[in-house]
Design an enzyme around this catalytic site. Structure first.
Site, mmCIF file in Angstrom:
data_model
loop_
_atom_site.group_PDB
_atom_site.id
_atom_site.type_symbol
_atom_site.label_atom_id
_atom_site.label_comp_id
_atom_site.label_asym_id
_atom_site.label_seq_id
_atom_site.Cartn_x
_atom_site.Cartn_y
_atom_site.Cartn_z
ATOM 1 N N HIS A 140 8.683 127.756 4.174
ATOM 2 C CA HIS A 140 7.887 128.090 5.352
ATOM 3 C C HIS A 140 6.409 127.919 5.022
ATOM 4 O O HIS A 140 6.030 127.636 3.891
ATOM 5 C CB HIS A 140 8.204 129.490 5.874
ATOM 6 N N SER B 9 9.554 130.382 -0.197
ATOM 7 C CA SER B 9 8.102 130.328 -0.070
ATOM 8 C C SER B 9 7.486 129.692 -1.320
ATOM 9 O O SER B 9 7.815 128.571 -1.675
ATOM 10 C CB SER B 9 7.568 131.737 0.193
#
Length: 202
Positions: free
Chosen positions: A118, A93
């Site tokens: 993501h 992330s």
């Protein structure tokens, strides 16, 4: 510096101090305001002390606050130094965003690190108006993250959007092939030169 000289510091503080003197910063755990305050402060201090020598960031983080992560990102870009980023264990992330935002050619992964990309997420609640405002803010953050990743990896924003729509996992080699890192290393000697003070004279 000796332990006796700093009686109020615990072992972790002493270790961080020694690493700081080697121009090395550890970003471990969740990306939050406390991490951002420490990392940004250390980046600025190291740049002020020597604006030419590299600064090394070791990253082992599942991600966290987008705002805190962007504060670190902006400071990495602000300082004149080359910033070496090293994936150590897990960079996901916002941790992955920071990893690929190091100086190109000096973005490194250890051999068995895992990297995950993501789209940003956040809890949304409140009145209908509040939800609409939060959704717009989240969409703006998502686009901003995609633009950063596109600039750092060389992929089009549209491809980043597609690839990050769901959790996408990379091995160290896959992250190198995608453009998140430049090299996969297995020897400290391949990283250590970035922290060594330049020699003067013969």
């Amino acid at each position: 510096m000796t332990t006796a000289a700093l009686p109020d510091l615990n072992y972790r503080d002493l270790l961080a101090d020694r690493l700081f003197r080697q121009r090395t910063i550890l970003l471990t755990g969740e990306v939050d305001d406390a991490m951002a305050e420490r990392a940004c402060s250390e980046l600025v201090l190291l740049a002020a002390a020597d604006p030419k020598r590299d600064i090394v960031l070791y990253i082992n983080s599942p991600g966290g606050s987008v705002f805190a992560g962007l504060a670190i990102y902006d400071t990495m870009k602000l300082v004149p130094n080359d910033v070496v980023t090293v994936a150590m264990g897990f960079a996901a992330s916002m941790g992955q965003v920071l990893l690929c935002s190091g100086t190109h050619g000096k973005r490194i992964s250890l051999a068995h690190s895992r990297i995950m990309m993501h789209q940003p997420s956040a809890g949304i609640g409140g009145t209908a108006v509040d939800i609409a405002i939060q959704a717009e803010s989240l969409e703006r953050m998502k686009r901003q993250s995609q633009e950063i990743l596109a600039a750092e990896t060389g992929h089009p924003v549209e491809q980043i959007a597609e690839d990050s729509d769901r959790d996408r996992w990379f091995t160290a080699d896959e992250a190198r092939d995608y453009g998140i890192v430049d090299r996969v290393v297995s020897s400290f000697a391949e990283i250590a030169p970035h922290t060594t003070a330049p020699r003067i004279g013969l």
